[in-house]
Scaffold this active site. Structure first.
Site, PDB file in Angstrom:
ATOM      1  N   ASP A   1       3.311   2.202  11.983  1.00 58.19           N
ATOM      2  CA  ASP A   1       2.286   1.869  12.424  1.00 58.19           C
ATOM      3  C   ASP A   1       2.186   2.729  14.040  1.00 58.19           C
ATOM      4  O   ASP A   1       1.275   2.822  14.540  1.00 58.19           O
ATOM      5  CB  ASP A   1       2.481   0.250  13.097  1.00 58.19           C
ATOM      6  CG  ASP A   1       1.381  -0.506  12.375  1.00 58.19           C
ATOM      7  OD1 ASP A   1       0.545   0.204  11.530  1.00 58.19           O
ATOM      8  OD2 ASP A   1       1.576  -1.650  12.126  1.00 58.19           O
TER       9      ASP A   1
ATOM     10  N   LYS B   1      -3.336  -4.278   2.302  1.00 57.39           N
ATOM     11  CA  LYS B   1      -2.288  -3.385   2.461  1.00 57.39           C
ATOM     12  C   LYS B   1      -1.277  -3.505   1.220  1.00 57.39           C
ATOM     13  O   LYS B   1      -0.857  -2.396   0.789  1.00 57.39           O
ATOM     14  CB  LYS B   1      -1.679  -3.726   3.701  1.00 57.39           C
ATOM     15  CG  LYS B   1      -2.163  -3.300   4.957  1.00 57.39           C
ATOM     16  CD  LYS B   1      -1.763  -3.633   6.297  1.00 57.39           C
ATOM     17  CE  LYS B   1      -2.678  -3.249   7.519  1.00 57.39           C
ATOM     18  NZ  LYS B   1      -1.887  -3.959   8.754  1.00 57.39           N
TER      19      LYS B   1
ATOM     20  N   GLN C   1       2.539  -7.173  11.620  1.00 60.33           N
ATOM     21  CA  GLN C   1       1.009  -7.527  11.884  1.00 60.33           C
ATOM     22  C   GLN C   1       0.877  -8.338  12.977  1.00 60.33           C
ATOM     23  O   GLN C   1       1.309  -9.099  13.193  1.00 60.33           O
ATOM     24  CB  GLN C   1       0.741  -8.234  10.402  1.00 60.33           C
ATOM     25  CG  GLN C   1      -0.697  -8.772  10.439  1.00 60.33           C
ATOM     26  CD  GLN C   1      -1.541  -7.499  10.083  1.00 60.33           C
ATOM     27  OE1 GLN C   1      -1.265  -6.597   9.381  1.00 60.33           O
ATOM     28  NE2 GLN C   1      -2.717  -7.243  10.539  1.00 60.33           N
TER      29      GLN C   1
END
Ligand code: NAD
Length: 284
Positions: A116, A49, A93
């Site tokens: 997200d 990422k 994460q």
């Protein structure tokens, strides 16, 4: 194979568009990545990422916390990032260590920075199909929608079957397909006769994490097959959940693994971060 849905190529195109737009707008979007502990797969994902961020001109800031961090430490880190005006996107994460209440942590991320799309506000906006321009949708399923768009795959009125019902992939995928007027079936571990459902699919999206779960006898002729699964085999090779060689003979279109949905997920994270930066930096 001209039936391949090439996520790698499409993600490259999207990344180049994002890069050009960032240059044109003369902004420097920033993404905070919070990583707790030392899960090797998580580290790999985070570094992929960050590399992608660098490519398009997004500042990626890494917040690495010890695996034994207390919930309070993570909470105060997130509050700090919520309040930091320089930060456009916050990514936690997953998975978080066992002793941490993941739900509580995800609810703490400001919905305006929730790139997200895991905050209940954004989940609700997606399921009720409200707030279309200002919501964040989870990266993997929205990446699949981009693939449908690129290849002119019609969804309205189609039978779409989603195998896997996680909050990260299966459920938001089902919402997006329903919002696009497909007739949606969601299957999961307790589904009695998986094949009975998958055989009915014009569009089959599989997000489970089991190699060879979907074999050719479970897929109808000319189906469109999206394989979200990522499974590492004993020899370190990566495969999806679909028995690619046999299923690709029957399908109209299919995504490869790797090179299908995976790169699209990252491209959508960049896209969500740019969207947040535009909202926050240009509209005020
Ligand atoms: P998860 O473990 O949270 O959810 C798995 C789902 O599959 C559950 O709903 C479960 O009920 C269902 N399931 C399990 N066994 C089943 C079976 N035998 N038949 C039918 N359903 C079954 O996983 P997740 O986070 O949704 O991820 C799923 C897969 O997708 C994993 O392989 C993961 O690595 C991969 N993934 C890929 C990307 C990407 O960018 N390509 C992103 C996220 C996840």
């Amino acid at each position: 194979l001209d039936k391949l849905l090439d996520g790698r190529m499409l993600s490259q195109k999207i990344k180049d568009e994002i890069k050009a737009e960032i240059q044109e707008l003369e902004i420097k979007p920033s993404l905070a990545v919070v990583l707790v502990g030392d899960d090797p797969a998580s580290h790999t994902y985070v570094s992929m990422k960050q590399k992608a961020c660098e490519y398009v001109g997004i500042d990626s800031l890494s917040y690495q916390l010890d695996k034994n961090s207390s919930e309070e430490e993570i909470v105060s880190q997130i509050i700090e990032l919520n309040n930091n005006h320089e930060i456009d996107g916050i990514l936690i994460q997953l998975p978080l260590p066992e002793h941490i209440n993941t739900e509580k942590i995800l609810e703490l991320v400001s919905p305006e920075k929730d790139v997200d799309g895991f905050h209940p506000f954004n989940v609700g906006a997606l399921t009720s199909n409200l707030n279309k321009n200002n919501r964040f949708v989870p990266c993997t399923p929205v990446g699949v929608m981009e693939i449908f768009k690129e290849y002119n795959i019609e969804l309205q009125g189609k039978n779409a079957v989603v195998v896997g019902a996680s909050n990260i992939v299966g459920k938001p995928m089902a919402s997006l397909l329903l919002n696009a007027n497909a007739t949606v079936t969601v299957c999961h571990i307790y589904t009695k006769d998986l094949k009975q459902h998958t055989l009915n699919a014009d569009i089959l999206v599989v997000a489970v994490g089991k190699p060879n779960l979907i074999t050719a006898d479970m897929v109808k002729d000319d189906a469109i097959v999206i394989d979200v699964g990522i499974n590492k085999l004993a020899d370190d090779s990566i495969v999806g959940d679909v028995a690619f060689d046999e299923v690709s003979k029957k399908s109209q279109f299919i995504t490869p693994v790797p090179g299908g949905v995976g790169p699209m997920t990252i491209a959508m994270l960049l896209s969500n971060t740019l969207k947040s930066a535009k909202e926050r930096r240009l509209k005020n």
